[in-house]
Enzyme design. Structure first.
Site, mmCIF file in Angstrom:
data_model
loop_
_atom_site.group_PDB
_atom_site.id
_atom_site.type_symbol
_atom_site.label_atom_id
_atom_site.label_comp_id
_atom_site.label_asym_id
_atom_site.label_seq_id
_atom_site.Cartn_x
_atom_site.Cartn_y
_atom_site.Cartn_z
ATOM 1 N N GLY A 1 -20.099 7.342 2.066
ATOM 2 C CA GLY A 1 -19.039 7.482 1.056
ATOM 3 C C GLY A 1 -19.659 7.471 -0.330
ATOM 4 N N ASN B 1 -15.066 6.215 -5.305
ATOM 5 C CA ASN B 1 -14.806 5.061 -6.191
ATOM 6 C C ASN B 1 -15.733 3.882 -5.886
ATOM 7 O OD1 ASN B 1 -12.649 6.491 -7.208
ATOM 8 N ND2 ASN B 1 -11.077 5.374 -6.076
ATOM 9 N N ALA B 2 -15.981 3.635 -4.619
ATOM 10 C CA ALA B 2 -16.798 2.473 -4.240
ATOM 11 C C ALA B 2 -18.250 2.866 -3.975
ATOM 12 C CB ALA B 2 -16.189 1.804 -3.009
ATOM 13 N N GLY B 3 -18.455 3.870 -3.127
ATOM 14 C CA GLY B 3 -19.809 4.237 -2.706
ATOM 15 C C GLY B 3 -20.687 4.752 -3.841
ATOM 16 N N LYS C 1 0.853 -1.191 0.000
ATOM 17 C CA LYS C 1 0.000 0.000 0.000
ATOM 18 C C LYS C 1 0.878 1.225 0.000
ATOM 19 C CE LYS C 1 -4.449 0.936 0.282
ATOM 20 N NZ LYS C 1 -5.561 0.013 -0.046
HETATM 21 N N1 GLU Z 1 -7.254 0.183 -3.281
HETATM 22 C C1 GLU Z 1 -8.012 -0.990 -3.561
HETATM 23 C C2 GLU Z 1 -8.107 -1.874 -2.336
HETATM 24 O O1 GLU Z 1 -7.947 -1.414 -1.228
HETATM 25 C C3 GLU Z 1 -7.550 -1.701 -4.811
HETATM 26 C C4 GLU Z 1 -6.154 -2.212 -4.781
HETATM 27 C C5 GLU Z 1 -5.649 -2.765 -6.125
HETATM 28 O O2 GLU Z 1 -6.414 -2.827 -7.075
HETATM 29 O O3 GLU Z 1 -4.476 -3.109 -6.160
HETATM 30 O O4 GLU Z 1 -8.406 -3.031 -2.424
#
Ligand code: GLU
Length: 413
Positions: free
Chosen positions: A214, A217-219, A102
Site C-alpha cells: 500500500g 494515506n498510510a503506506g 464508518k
Molecule cells: N479512517 C481512519 C481509520 O480507520 C481514520 C478515522 C478518523 O480519523 O476518524 O482509523
C-alpha cells in the site's frame, strides 16, 4: 465469512480470555444504526448516475461516533459494519472519548472527474446529514478519500445548516480547519508503536528490511518515516502491483516516480523484481507493513510470510484464521486497532482545535500523539503478559475493559 463476522470472532476471543460481561458483548456485537442511501449525481456528459452509500454508527458509549469514509468499488454494508466496530474498539484502545462509525460509497473514484467527485461527495453529505454532526458523528478520510473531499464535506454540511460547522468532519486541509500532523498521523502513530516494540527486541533499524503493502494515506507516509529512521525499504506496492528490490529502494525517488508514473510498479528500475500484491507479502524481509486493504493474510498464505513482525496500518489486514498460524510461527502482529490509531487520535485533536478555535503547531501535535500511542502500547503489552495472549487479543482486552466500564456507567448492564 463476512468481514463483520471476523470482527465478532476477534471480540469473542478476547471476551472469553478476559471474562467480559455477556451483555456488554451482546451490545458491542451489533451496530446501533445502519444507514443506506442512494446518491443521484449529474455526470460530466449530462447523464445521471445513481450511487449507493452507507454510514454505520456502531457504538457511542465512549463519545460521538467517529470514523472515515471509504470510496471503493467493493464497499458493502458488511464491510462498513466491520470497519465501524473496529473504530469503537480502536478509539477505546487509545482511550480517546469517541465511539465508532464508518461510511462508504460504492465507486471507483479514479473513474470520476474532479467535478463528479465533488458532486458525489456533496450528494452523500445531503443524504446522511440528518444523522451526523460535530457532537454526534464525525467522519474522516479513509481509503481513496483525502483532505479535498473532507473540505467539500465540511462546506456542504455548513451550507445546509447555515453556519460554520467545520467540526463535522476531520482530516480537512489546514486552511479549512484541519490539524497539523493529521496527514502523517496514521503512519506516525504506527512508527511510535513500532519504536516501542523495537526496544523490547533490541532491533537495529539499519539492519532491518521492510516491505510495505500500500502506498496511499498510510503506506506512502510510513515509507518516508521509516526510511528517515534508517530502515531499509526493500519492497512496496499499490493497487496495480508491487516491486521488490533486495538492495533497497530510494523512497524519495519512489514517491515522485509514483506521482509521475501513476503506480509504483513503473518505478524502481531494472534491479527490482515486479511482483503481485500476493507475492510481495511472501518476500524476504524483517518487517511487513500492511497498509492497503483487509483480508490480505489468510490461512492460505500466513505460513509463507517471512517477516518476523507485521505492522497493521490497514484495517483488518490479517484474518482471524491466520492469527493462529502467525502465533505458531512466532510472527508478532502489531494489530490494526493499536498500530493505526494515530489517525483517529489526531482527528480527535482536530475536533478539539475546531471547538476551541485555537490551532496547535506540529511540535505540539506530535508529542501529544506520541504520549497516547506509547501509553496504549504499554497497556496492551502489559495485558499480553497478564493474560499470556498475543498483542491482538491484548489490544481487544484493553479496549473492551474500558468499554465495559462506559457501558456500565450508562446503566445499560
Ligand atoms: N479512517 C481512519 C481509520 O480507520 C481514520 C478515522 C478518523 O480519523 O476518524 O482509523
Amino acid at each position: 465469512m463476512s468481514l463483520f463476522e471476523n470482527t465478532l470472532k476477534q471480540i469473542e476471543k478476547a471476551a472469553s480470555i478476559m471474562g467480559l460481561d455477556e451483555n456488554v458483548k451482546r451490545i458491542l456485537s451489533v451496530p446501533q444504526r445502519e444507514v443506506e442511501v442512494t446518491l443521484p449525481v449529474k455526470m460530466d456528459d449530462g447523464s445521471l448516475k445513481i450511487f449507493k452509500g452507507f454510514r454505520v454508527q456502531h457504538n457511542n458509549a465512549a463519545g460521538p461516533y467517529k470514523g472515515g469514509i471509504r470510496y471503493h468499488q467493493q464497499v458493502d454494508m458488511g464491510e462498513v459494519k466491520a470497519l465501524s466496530a473496529w473504530m469503537t474498539i480502536k478509539c477505546s484502545v487509545v482511550g480517546i472519548p469517541l465511539g465508532g462509525g464508518k461510511g462508504g460509497i460504492i465507486v471507483d473514484p479514479k473513474q470520476l472527474s474532479l467535478g463528479e467527485l465533488e458532486r458525489l461527495t456533496r450528494a452523500y453529505v445531503k443524504a446522511i446529514e440528518p444523522v451526523i454532526g460535530p457532537e454526534t458523528d464525525v467522519p474522516a478520510p479513509d481509503v481513496n478519500t483525502n483532505s479535498q473531499i473532507m473540505d467539500w464535506f465540511s462546506d456542504e454540511y455548513s451550507k445546509i445548516k447555515g453556519k460554520d460547522l467545520r467540526g463535522v468532519v476531520t482530516g480537512k486541509s489546514l486552511g479549512a480547519g484541519g490539524s497539523k500532523g493529521r496527514n502523517n498521523a496514521t503512519a506516525q502513530g504506527g512508527v511510535y508503536v513500532l519504536e516501542e516494540y523495537a526496544k523490547t527486541v533490541s532491533l537495529n533499524p539499519k539492519e532491518t528490511k521492510v516491505i510495505i503493502q500500500g502506498f496511499g494515506n498510510a503506506g506512502g507516509v510510513v515509507a518516508k518515516l521509516l526510511a528517515k529512521a534508517g530502515y531499509e525499504i526493500v519492497g512496496v506496492s499499490d493497487s496495480q502491483g508491487g516491486i521488490f528490490c533486495d538492495q533497497g529502494l530510494n523512497v524519495e525517488e519512489l514517491t515522485s516516480c509514483k506521482i509521475e508514473k501513476k503506480s509504483v510498479v513503473n518505478c524502481g528500475g531494472a534491479q527490482c523484481k515486479r511482483v503481485s500484491n500476493e507475492e510481495l507479502l511472501e518476500q524476504e524481509c524483517d518487517i511487513l507493513v500492511l497498509a492497503a486493504l483487509e483480508n490480505q493474510v489468510s490461512a492460505k498464505n500466513a505460513g509463507n510470510i517471512k517477516a518476523k513482525v507485521i505492522l497493521e496500518l490497514a484495517n483488518g489486514p490479517v484474518m482471524p484464521e491466520a492469527d493462529e498460524i502467525l502465533d505458531k510461527k512466532g510472527i508478532v502482529a502489531i494489530p490494526d486497532i493499536l498500530a493505526n490509531a494515530g489517525g483517529v487520535t489526531v482527528s480527535y485533536f482536530e475536533m478539539l482545535q475546531n471547538a476551541d478555535g485555537k490551532y496547535w503547531s506540529e511540535e505540539e501535535v506530535n508529542p501529544k500523539l506520541k504520549d497516547i500511542m506509547v501509553a496504549a502500547w504499554e497497556e496492551v503489552s502489559a495485558n499480553s503478559k497478564k493474560y499470556n495472549c498475543n498483542l491482538r487479543d491484548a489490544a481487544f482486552i484493553t479496549s473492551l475493559s474500558r468499554l465495559e466500564k462506559k457501558i456500565r456507567e450508562k446503566g445499560l448492564v
